[in-house]
Design a protein around this motif. Structure first.
Motif, PDB file in Angstrom:
ATOM      1  N   ALA A   4      56.138  64.949  65.608  1.00 32.68           N
ATOM      2  CA  ALA A   4      56.760  63.628  65.509  1.00 32.68           C
ATOM      3  C   ALA A   4      55.813  62.660  64.811  1.00 32.68           C
ATOM      4  O   ALA A   4      54.610  62.645  65.076  1.00 32.68           O
ATOM      5  N   GLY A   5      56.368  61.834  63.919  1.00 30.64           N
ATOM      6  CA  GLY A   5      55.565  60.841  63.226  1.00 30.64           C
ATOM      7  C   GLY A   5      54.821  61.354  62.020  1.00 30.64           C
ATOM      8  O   GLY A   5      54.094  60.593  61.362  1.00 30.64           O
ATOM      9  N   SER A   6      54.974  62.641  61.680  1.00 28.89           N
ATOM     10  CA  SER A   6      54.257  63.196  60.534  1.00 28.89           C
ATOM     11  C   SER A   6      54.905  62.747  59.224  1.00 28.89           C
ATOM     12  O   SER A   6      56.082  62.372  59.180  1.00 28.89           O
ATOM     13  N   MET A   7      54.115  62.795  58.153  1.00 26.66           N
ATOM     14  CA  MET A   7      54.592  62.356  56.848  1.00 26.66           C
ATOM     15  C   MET A   7      54.102  63.316  55.769  1.00 26.66           C
ATOM     16  O   MET A   7      53.036  63.921  55.892  1.00 26.66           O
ATOM     17  N   LEU A   8      54.891  63.417  54.716  1.00 26.19           N
ATOM     18  CA  LEU A   8      54.485  64.101  53.495  1.00 26.19           C
ATOM     19  C   LEU A   8      54.598  63.084  52.373  1.00 26.19           C
ATOM     20  O   LEU A   8      55.680  62.561  52.098  1.00 26.19           O
ATOM     21  N   ILE A   9      53.485  62.782  51.730  1.00 27.54           N
ATOM     22  CA  ILE A   9      53.406  61.689  50.764  1.00 27.54           C
ATOM     23  C   ILE A   9      52.948  62.224  49.416  1.00 27.54           C
ATOM     24  O   ILE A   9      51.979  62.989  49.335  1.00 27.54           O
ATOM     25  N   ARG A  10      53.609  61.846  48.355  1.00 28.87           N
ATOM     26  CA  ARG A  10      53.175  62.164  46.989  1.00 28.87           C
ATOM     27  C   ARG A  10      52.437  60.945  46.432  1.00 28.87           C
ATOM     28  O   ARG A  10      52.956  59.828  46.478  1.00 28.87           O
ATOM     29  N   LEU A  58      38.854  62.853  52.663  1.00 25.34           N
ATOM     30  CA  LEU A  58      40.073  62.598  53.427  1.00 25.34           C
ATOM     31  C   LEU A  58      40.012  61.284  54.184  1.00 25.34           C
ATOM     32  O   LEU A  58      41.030  60.624  54.386  1.00 25.34           O
ATOM     33  N   GLU A  59      38.801  60.874  54.610  1.00 26.63           N
ATOM     34  CA  GLU A  59      38.690  59.595  55.323  1.00 26.63           C
ATOM     35  C   GLU A  59      39.054  58.428  54.422  1.00 26.63           C
ATOM     36  O   GLU A  59      39.530  57.386  54.887  1.00 26.63           O
ATOM     37  N   ALA A  60      38.881  58.605  53.111  1.00 28.12           N
ATOM     38  CA  ALA A  60      39.241  57.537  52.185  1.00 28.12           C
ATOM     39  C   ALA A  60      40.754  57.455  51.977  1.00 28.12           C
ATOM     40  O   ALA A  60      41.269  56.440  51.481  1.00 28.12           O
ATOM     41  N   ILE A  61      41.478  58.523  52.343  1.00 26.65           N
ATOM     42  CA  ILE A  61      42.935  58.556  52.179  1.00 26.65           C
ATOM     43  C   ILE A  61      43.641  57.933  53.376  1.00 26.65           C
ATOM     44  O   ILE A  61      44.793  57.502  53.270  1.00 26.65           O
ATOM     45  N   ALA A  62      42.949  57.841  54.525  1.00 21.73           N
ATOM     46  CA  ALA A  62      43.578  57.309  55.736  1.00 21.73           C
ATOM     47  C   ALA A  62      44.180  55.916  55.541  1.00 21.73           C
ATOM     48  O   ALA A  62      45.301  55.659  56.014  1.00 21.73           O
ATOM     49  N   PRO A  63      43.503  54.963  54.868  1.00 15.99           N
ATOM     50  CA  PRO A  63      44.124  53.645  54.667  1.00 15.99           C
ATOM     51  C   PRO A  63      45.423  53.733  53.869  1.00 15.99           C
ATOM     52  O   PRO A  63      46.373  52.973  54.132  1.00 15.99           O
ATOM     53  N   LEU A  64      45.493  54.653  52.899  1.00 11.45           N
ATOM     54  CA  LEU A  64      46.720  54.838  52.131  1.00 11.45           C
ATOM     55  C   LEU A  64      47.843  55.323  53.048  1.00 11.45           C
ATOM     56  O   LEU A  64      48.985  54.852  52.959  1.00 11.45           O
ATOM     57  N   VAL A  65      47.511  56.261  53.924  1.00 18.56           N
ATOM     58  CA  VAL A  65      48.502  56.762  54.886  1.00 18.56           C
ATOM     59  C   VAL A  65      48.979  55.629  55.792  1.00 18.56           C
ATOM     60  O   VAL A  65      50.179  55.496  56.062  1.00 18.56           O
ATOM     61  N   ASP A  66      48.057  54.804  56.270  1.00 23.06           N
ATOM     62  CA  ASP A  66      48.430  53.679  57.141  1.00 23.06           C
ATOM     63  C   ASP A  66      49.396  52.729  56.447  1.00 23.06           C
ATOM     64  O   ASP A  66      50.327  52.210  57.073  1.00 23.06           O
ATOM     65  N   ARG A  67      49.188  52.508  55.157  1.00 29.11           N
ATOM     66  CA  ARG A  67      50.082  51.590  54.435  1.00 29.11           C
ATOM     67  C   ARG A  67      51.488  52.154  54.327  1.00 29.11           C
ATOM     68  O   ARG A  67      52.470  51.395  54.284  1.00 29.11           O
ATOM     69  N   ARG A  68      51.609  53.479  54.276  1.00 33.82           N
ATOM     70  CA  ARG A  68      52.919  54.102  54.125  1.00 33.82           C
ATOM     71  C   ARG A  68      53.602  54.388  55.458  1.00 33.82           C
ATOM     72  O   ARG A  68      54.798  54.695  55.493  1.00 33.82           O
ATOM     73  N   ALA A  69      52.858  54.297  56.552  1.00 33.18           N
ATOM     74  CA  ALA A  69      53.378  54.717  57.853  1.00 33.18           C
ATOM     75  C   ALA A  69      54.289  53.669  58.465  1.00 33.18           C
ATOM     76  O   ALA A  69      54.078  52.461  58.299  1.00 33.18           O
TER      77      ALA A  69
END
Length: 345
Positions: free
Chosen positions: A72-78, A90-101
Protein backbone atom coordinates in the motif's frame (compact mmCIF):
# COMPACT_ATOMS: atom_id res chain seq x y z
CA UNK A 1 32.79 -24.14 -12.10
CA UNK A 2 30.61 -26.70 -10.35
CA UNK A 3 27.08 -25.57 -9.35
CA UNK A 4 24.93 -27.13 -6.70
CA UNK A 5 21.83 -29.02 -7.78
CA UNK A 6 18.74 -26.80 -8.22
CA UNK A 7 16.26 -26.85 -5.32
CA UNK A 8 12.56 -26.32 -4.95
CA UNK A 9 11.34 -23.02 -3.60
CA UNK A 10 8.03 -21.45 -2.69
CA UNK A 11 6.66 -18.59 -4.79
CA UNK A 12 4.23 -16.27 -2.99
CA UNK A 13 2.51 -13.50 -4.97
CA UNK A 14 0.31 -11.07 -3.03
CA UNK A 15 -1.90 -8.49 -4.77
CA UNK A 16 -4.91 -6.40 -3.84
CA UNK A 17 -7.18 -9.13 -5.25
CA UNK A 18 -5.61 -12.44 -4.22
CA UNK A 19 -2.77 -14.45 -2.74
CA UNK A 20 -1.16 -16.99 -5.08
CA UNK A 21 1.43 -19.54 -4.13
CA UNK A 22 3.22 -22.36 -5.91
CA UNK A 23 6.11 -24.75 -5.54
CA UNK A 24 8.79 -24.02 -8.13
CA UNK A 25 10.92 -27.06 -8.86
CA UNK A 26 14.00 -26.28 -10.95
CA UNK A 27 15.06 -29.37 -12.86
CA UNK A 28 17.78 -27.35 -14.60
CA UNK A 29 18.93 -23.70 -14.60
CA UNK A 30 16.71 -23.13 -17.66
CA UNK A 31 13.59 -25.15 -16.73
CA UNK A 32 11.17 -24.72 -13.84
CA UNK A 33 8.14 -26.89 -13.10
CA UNK A 34 5.23 -25.13 -11.38
CA UNK A 35 3.62 -27.50 -8.91
CA UNK A 36 0.95 -27.42 -6.22
CA UNK A 37 -0.34 -23.99 -7.23
CA UNK A 38 -3.09 -22.35 -5.18
CA UNK A 39 -5.12 -19.13 -5.31
CA UNK A 40 -6.54 -17.76 -2.04
CA UNK A 41 -8.46 -14.74 -0.82
CA UNK A 42 -6.31 -11.69 -0.19
CA UNK A 43 -6.74 -11.90 3.61
CA UNK A 44 -6.70 -15.70 3.97
CA UNK A 45 -3.34 -15.98 5.76
CA UNK A 46 -4.51 -18.98 7.77
CA UNK A 47 -5.10 -21.01 4.61
CA UNK A 48 -1.75 -19.87 3.21
CA UNK A 49 0.03 -21.00 6.39
CA UNK A 50 -1.56 -24.45 6.13
CA UNK A 51 -0.67 -24.67 2.43
CA UNK A 52 2.95 -23.68 3.09
CA UNK A 53 3.25 -26.32 5.84
CA UNK A 54 1.82 -29.00 3.54
CA UNK A 55 4.02 -28.08 0.58
CA UNK A 56 7.28 -27.07 2.20
CA UNK A 57 10.12 -28.71 0.25
CA UNK A 58 12.34 -28.66 3.35
CA UNK A 59 9.98 -30.06 5.96
CA UNK A 60 8.87 -28.29 9.18
CA UNK A 61 10.10 -24.75 9.86
CA UNK A 62 10.42 -21.68 7.72
CA UNK A 63 10.76 -22.20 4.01
CA UNK A 64 12.76 -19.84 1.79
CA UNK A 65 10.40 -18.00 -0.52
CA UNK A 66 10.54 -15.89 -3.67
CA UNK A 67 7.91 -13.22 -3.04
CA UNK A 68 6.15 -10.69 -5.25
CA UNK A 69 4.14 -7.85 -3.75
CA UNK A 70 2.94 -4.28 -4.23
CA UNK A 71 2.56 -2.68 -0.80
CA UNK A 72 0.00 0.00 0.00
CA UNK A 73 1.22 3.49 -0.85
CA UNK A 74 3.87 2.30 -3.30
CA UNK A 75 4.62 4.24 -6.48
CA UNK A 76 6.27 3.69 -9.84
CA UNK A 77 7.62 6.96 -11.22
CA UNK A 78 9.22 7.75 -14.59
CA UNK A 79 11.76 10.56 -14.32
CA UNK A 80 14.61 12.08 -16.34
CA UNK A 81 17.75 12.15 -14.19
CA UNK A 82 21.36 13.22 -14.51
CA UNK A 83 23.69 10.77 -12.76
CA UNK A 84 26.95 12.48 -11.77
CA UNK A 85 28.73 9.30 -10.70
CA UNK A 86 27.65 5.66 -10.44
CA UNK A 87 25.70 4.27 -8.81
CA UNK A 88 22.80 6.77 -8.55
CA UNK A 89 22.46 8.13 -5.01
CA UNK A 90 19.07 6.85 -3.84
CA UNK A 91 18.99 9.23 -0.87
CA UNK A 92 19.07 12.11 -3.34
CA UNK A 93 15.95 10.71 -5.06
CA UNK A 94 13.86 10.66 -1.85
CA UNK A 95 12.87 14.38 -2.09
CA UNK A 96 11.65 13.76 -5.66
CA UNK A 97 9.54 10.85 -4.41
CA UNK A 98 8.12 13.03 -1.61
CA UNK A 99 7.05 15.67 -4.13
CA UNK A 100 5.15 13.07 -6.15
CA UNK A 101 3.61 11.24 -3.19
CA UNK A 102 0.01 11.61 -2.05
CA UNK A 103 1.05 10.61 1.48
CA UNK A 104 4.36 10.75 3.33
CA UNK A 105 5.29 7.73 5.46
CA UNK A 106 6.94 8.55 8.77
CA UNK A 107 9.65 5.92 8.30
CA UNK A 108 10.49 7.08 4.78
CA UNK A 109 10.83 5.16 1.55
CA UNK A 110 12.47 2.01 0.31
CA UNK A 111 13.67 3.04 -3.16
CA UNK A 112 14.88 1.16 -6.23
CA UNK A 113 15.75 2.38 -9.71
CA UNK A 114 16.04 0.85 -13.20
CA UNK A 115 16.30 2.08 -16.78
CA UNK A 116 12.79 3.03 -17.99
CA UNK A 117 13.38 1.77 -21.53
CA UNK A 118 15.31 -1.46 -21.03
CA UNK A 119 14.58 -2.35 -17.38
CA UNK A 120 18.30 -2.87 -16.81
CA UNK A 121 20.28 -1.74 -13.77
CA UNK A 122 21.62 1.81 -13.62
CA UNK A 123 24.49 0.82 -11.32
CA UNK A 124 27.14 1.82 -13.89
CA UNK A 125 25.26 4.66 -15.54
CA UNK A 126 26.51 8.25 -15.74
CA UNK A 127 25.02 11.28 -17.44
CA UNK A 128 21.40 11.83 -18.53
CA UNK A 129 19.03 8.88 -18.26
CA UNK A 130 15.34 8.12 -18.04
CA UNK A 131 14.60 6.03 -14.96
CA UNK A 132 11.77 4.11 -13.38
CA UNK A 133 11.81 4.77 -9.65
CA UNK A 134 10.16 2.23 -7.33
CA UNK A 135 9.18 3.81 -4.01
CA UNK A 136 7.62 1.73 -1.23
CA UNK A 137 6.85 2.92 2.33
CA UNK A 138 9.41 1.20 4.57
CA UNK A 139 6.74 0.47 7.17
CA UNK A 140 4.57 -1.37 4.61
CA UNK A 141 7.55 -3.40 3.41
CA UNK A 142 8.30 -4.43 7.00
CA UNK A 143 4.66 -5.34 7.61
CA UNK A 144 4.68 -7.58 4.56
CA UNK A 145 7.91 -9.27 5.63
CA UNK A 146 6.39 -9.92 9.07
CA UNK A 147 3.24 -11.28 7.45
CA UNK A 148 5.27 -13.73 5.38
CA UNK A 149 7.20 -14.90 8.43
CA UNK A 150 3.89 -15.49 10.26
CA UNK A 151 2.81 -17.96 7.56
CA UNK A 152 6.17 -19.74 7.58
CA UNK A 153 7.88 -18.07 4.61
CA UNK A 154 11.31 -16.50 5.00
CA UNK A 155 11.64 -14.05 2.09
CA UNK A 156 14.71 -14.93 0.11
CA UNK A 157 13.91 -12.21 -2.42
CA UNK A 158 11.09 -9.69 -2.58
CA UNK A 159 10.11 -8.23 -5.93
CA UNK A 160 7.90 -5.25 -6.75
CA UNK A 161 5.51 -7.18 -8.99
CA UNK A 162 4.61 -4.44 -11.53
CA UNK A 163 8.23 -4.29 -12.73
CA UNK A 164 8.46 -7.95 -13.72
CA UNK A 165 4.94 -7.89 -15.19
CA UNK A 166 5.44 -4.77 -17.30
CA UNK A 167 8.84 -6.00 -18.44
CA UNK A 168 7.32 -9.30 -19.56
CA UNK A 169 4.54 -7.51 -21.46
CA UNK A 170 7.00 -5.17 -23.17
CA UNK A 171 9.25 -8.06 -24.23
CA UNK A 172 6.39 -10.25 -25.49
CA UNK A 173 4.60 -7.55 -27.50
CA UNK A 174 7.73 -5.75 -28.74
CA UNK A 175 6.82 -6.02 -32.43
CA UNK A 176 3.36 -4.52 -31.87
CA UNK A 177 4.81 -1.69 -29.78
CA UNK A 178 6.86 -0.49 -32.75
CA UNK A 179 3.68 0.96 -34.27
CA UNK A 180 1.32 1.67 -31.37
CA UNK A 181 1.41 1.90 -27.59
CA UNK A 182 -0.38 -0.44 -25.20
CA UNK A 183 -2.41 0.58 -22.16
CA UNK A 184 -1.95 -1.83 -19.26
CA UNK A 185 -4.86 -1.61 -16.79
CA UNK A 186 -4.17 -2.81 -13.25
CA UNK A 187 -7.56 -3.20 -11.57
CA UNK A 188 -8.13 -2.78 -7.84
CA UNK A 189 -11.13 -2.11 -5.62
CA UNK A 190 -11.39 1.70 -5.65
CA UNK A 191 -9.01 2.73 -8.44
CA UNK A 192 -7.36 1.58 -11.65
CA UNK A 193 -3.71 2.20 -12.44
CA UNK A 194 -2.66 2.67 -16.06
CA UNK A 195 0.80 2.07 -17.48
CA UNK A 196 1.49 2.91 -21.10
CA UNK A 197 4.12 0.81 -22.85
CA UNK A 198 5.68 1.96 -26.11
CA UNK A 199 9.02 1.75 -27.88
CA UNK A 200 10.44 4.23 -25.34
CA UNK A 201 9.61 2.06 -22.36
CA UNK A 202 7.14 2.25 -19.48
CA UNK A 203 5.04 5.33 -18.72
CA UNK A 204 3.20 5.06 -15.36
CA UNK A 205 0.13 7.26 -14.88
CA UNK A 206 -1.70 8.58 -11.84
CA UNK A 207 -4.45 6.17 -10.73
CA UNK A 208 -7.97 6.57 -12.10
CA UNK A 209 -10.44 7.06 -9.20
CA UNK A 210 -12.66 4.19 -10.36
CA UNK A 211 -12.24 0.48 -9.65
CA UNK A 212 -14.10 -2.81 -9.36
CA UNK A 213 -16.03 -1.88 -6.22
CA UNK A 214 -16.76 1.58 -7.61
CA UNK A 215 -18.19 -0.07 -10.71
CA UNK A 216 -20.42 -2.27 -8.55
CA UNK A 217 -21.81 0.72 -6.66
CA UNK A 218 -22.43 2.60 -9.90
CA UNK A 219 -24.09 -0.41 -11.53
CA UNK A 220 -26.43 -1.05 -8.60
CA UNK A 221 -28.50 2.02 -9.40
CA UNK A 222 -28.39 1.38 -13.14
CA UNK A 223 -29.55 -2.23 -12.73
CA UNK A 224 -32.12 -1.39 -10.04
CA UNK A 225 -30.91 -4.11 -7.70
CA UNK A 226 -31.40 -4.14 -3.92
CA UNK A 227 -27.89 -5.11 -2.83
CA UNK A 228 -24.24 -5.14 -3.84
CA UNK A 229 -24.34 -8.92 -3.50
CA UNK A 230 -26.99 -9.06 -6.25
CA UNK A 231 -24.83 -6.77 -8.42
CA UNK A 232 -21.81 -9.02 -7.93
CA UNK A 233 -23.83 -12.08 -8.86
CA UNK A 234 -24.99 -10.36 -12.06
CA UNK A 235 -21.43 -9.33 -12.92
CA UNK A 236 -19.94 -12.71 -12.09
CA UNK A 237 -22.45 -14.55 -14.28
CA UNK A 238 -23.41 -12.04 -16.99
CA UNK A 239 -26.46 -13.03 -19.01
CA UNK A 240 -27.62 -11.69 -22.36
CA UNK A 241 -29.48 -8.76 -20.77
CA UNK A 242 -26.43 -7.76 -18.70
CA UNK A 243 -24.20 -7.96 -21.78
CA UNK A 244 -26.61 -5.72 -23.68
CA UNK A 245 -26.51 -3.09 -20.92
CA UNK A 246 -22.75 -3.33 -20.30
CA UNK A 247 -21.79 -0.31 -22.45
CA UNK A 248 -24.07 1.92 -20.36
CA UNK A 249 -22.78 0.43 -17.11
CA UNK A 250 -19.22 1.18 -18.18
CA UNK A 251 -19.73 4.73 -19.39
CA UNK A 252 -18.22 6.38 -16.27
CA UNK A 253 -15.32 3.91 -16.20
CA UNK A 254 -14.71 4.47 -19.90
CA UNK A 255 -14.81 8.28 -19.54
CA UNK A 256 -12.07 8.16 -16.88
CA UNK A 257 -10.00 5.86 -19.06
CA UNK A 258 -10.52 8.01 -22.16
CA UNK A 259 -9.21 11.11 -20.38
CA UNK A 260 -5.96 9.34 -19.50
CA UNK A 261 -5.63 7.88 -23.01
CA UNK A 262 -6.16 11.29 -24.62
CA UNK A 263 -3.62 12.92 -22.30
CA UNK A 264 -0.95 10.35 -23.13
CA UNK A 265 -1.57 10.55 -26.87
CA UNK A 266 -1.52 14.36 -26.78
CA UNK A 267 1.71 14.48 -24.72
CA UNK A 268 3.64 11.87 -26.72
CA UNK A 269 2.11 11.98 -30.20
CA UNK A 270 1.83 8.18 -30.09
CA UNK A 271 -1.41 6.28 -30.67
CA UNK A 272 -2.67 3.67 -28.18
CA UNK A 273 -3.97 0.57 -29.94
CA UNK A 274 -4.64 -2.05 -27.24
CA UNK A 275 -5.53 -2.64 -23.61
CA UNK A 276 -4.00 -5.39 -21.47
CA UNK A 277 -5.76 -6.28 -18.16
CA UNK A 278 -4.10 -7.20 -14.84
CA UNK A 279 -5.40 -8.47 -11.48
CA UNK A 280 -8.94 -9.32 -12.49
CA UNK A 281 -10.95 -11.92 -10.56
CA UNK A 282 -11.75 -15.04 -12.57
CA UNK A 283 -15.45 -14.09 -12.83
CA UNK A 284 -14.73 -10.68 -14.42
CA UNK A 285 -12.87 -11.73 -17.54
CA UNK A 286 -15.66 -10.18 -19.62
CA UNK A 287 -14.63 -6.71 -18.40
CA UNK A 288 -11.43 -6.04 -20.44
CA UNK A 289 -13.11 -6.69 -23.79
CA UNK A 290 -16.12 -4.57 -22.93
CA UNK A 291 -14.01 -1.73 -21.54
CA UNK A 292 -11.57 -1.85 -24.46
CA UNK A 293 -14.48 -1.72 -26.93
CA UNK A 294 -15.89 1.33 -25.11
CA UNK A 295 -12.69 3.28 -25.81
CA UNK A 296 -12.05 1.85 -29.30
CA UNK A 297 -9.20 -0.46 -28.31
CA UNK A 298 -8.65 -4.22 -28.53
CA UNK A 299 -7.37 -6.76 -26.00
CA UNK A 300 -4.22 -8.41 -27.44
CA UNK A 301 -4.29 -12.23 -27.46
CA UNK A 302 -1.85 -14.09 -25.24
CA UNK A 303 -1.34 -17.86 -25.27
CA UNK A 304 -0.18 -18.22 -21.68
CA UNK A 305 0.99 -21.82 -22.00
CA UNK A 306 3.07 -21.03 -25.07
CA UNK A 307 4.48 -17.86 -23.47
CA UNK A 308 5.45 -19.81 -20.35
CA UNK A 309 7.04 -22.63 -22.36
CA UNK A 310 9.24 -20.16 -24.22
CA UNK A 311 10.54 -18.92 -20.87
CA UNK A 312 11.36 -22.29 -19.39
CA UNK A 313 8.19 -22.65 -17.32
CA UNK A 314 6.16 -25.85 -17.30
CA UNK A 315 2.79 -26.44 -15.61
CA UNK A 316 -0.22 -28.71 -15.95
CA UNK A 317 -3.11 -26.61 -14.66
CA UNK A 318 -3.53 -23.39 -12.72
CA UNK A 319 -6.40 -22.60 -10.34
CA UNK A 320 -8.99 -19.93 -11.05
CA UNK A 321 -8.61 -17.96 -14.26
CA UNK A 322 -5.48 -19.48 -15.71
CA UNK A 323 -4.82 -16.57 -18.07
CA UNK A 324 -4.97 -14.20 -15.10
CA UNK A 325 -1.83 -15.88 -13.74
CA UNK A 326 0.37 -13.92 -16.14
CA UNK A 327 1.84 -11.57 -13.44
CA UNK A 328 2.56 -14.56 -11.19
CA UNK A 329 4.24 -16.49 -14.00
CA UNK A 330 6.22 -13.37 -14.92
CA UNK A 331 7.67 -13.47 -11.40
CA UNK A 332 8.62 -17.11 -11.87
CA UNK A 333 10.13 -16.37 -15.29
CA UNK A 334 12.17 -13.55 -13.75
CA UNK A 335 13.54 -16.00 -11.19
CA UNK A 336 14.17 -18.63 -13.86
CA UNK A 337 16.25 -16.20 -15.94
CA UNK A 338 18.76 -15.58 -13.17
CA UNK A 339 21.38 -17.98 -11.79
CA UNK A 340 20.70 -19.58 -8.44
CA UNK A 341 23.35 -18.35 -6.00
CA UNK A 342 21.81 -19.88 -2.88
CA UNK A 343 20.00 -18.22 0.00
CA UNK A 344 20.82 -14.64 0.85
CA UNK A 345 22.73 -14.24 4.09
Amino acid sequence: MFERAPRSTILVHTSSQFIRAAVLERSSPQLTKIKAAVELGVDDDDALKVWVEENSPDGPGWVAGYCGFQPAGSMLIREDLVVREPPPKLEAIAPLVDRRARSHPEEGWSIGIVDATTGSSLAQTTGPCTALIVAMPRHEVQLHQDRLLEVGVRPRRMEFTPLSTLGAIKAHFSSELADAAMAVCEFSARETTLYFIDRKGIHPQDPIPFGLETLEASAQKELGLDSIEAVREAMNQPDEEFTRRAPRLLRIYASHLRLTLDYYEHQTGRVVGSLFPLNLPAQRLWLPGALAHAVDLVVPPLDLLDWASQRGLDYDTLPGAGEGWFPTLALAANLNSEPDHGPAS
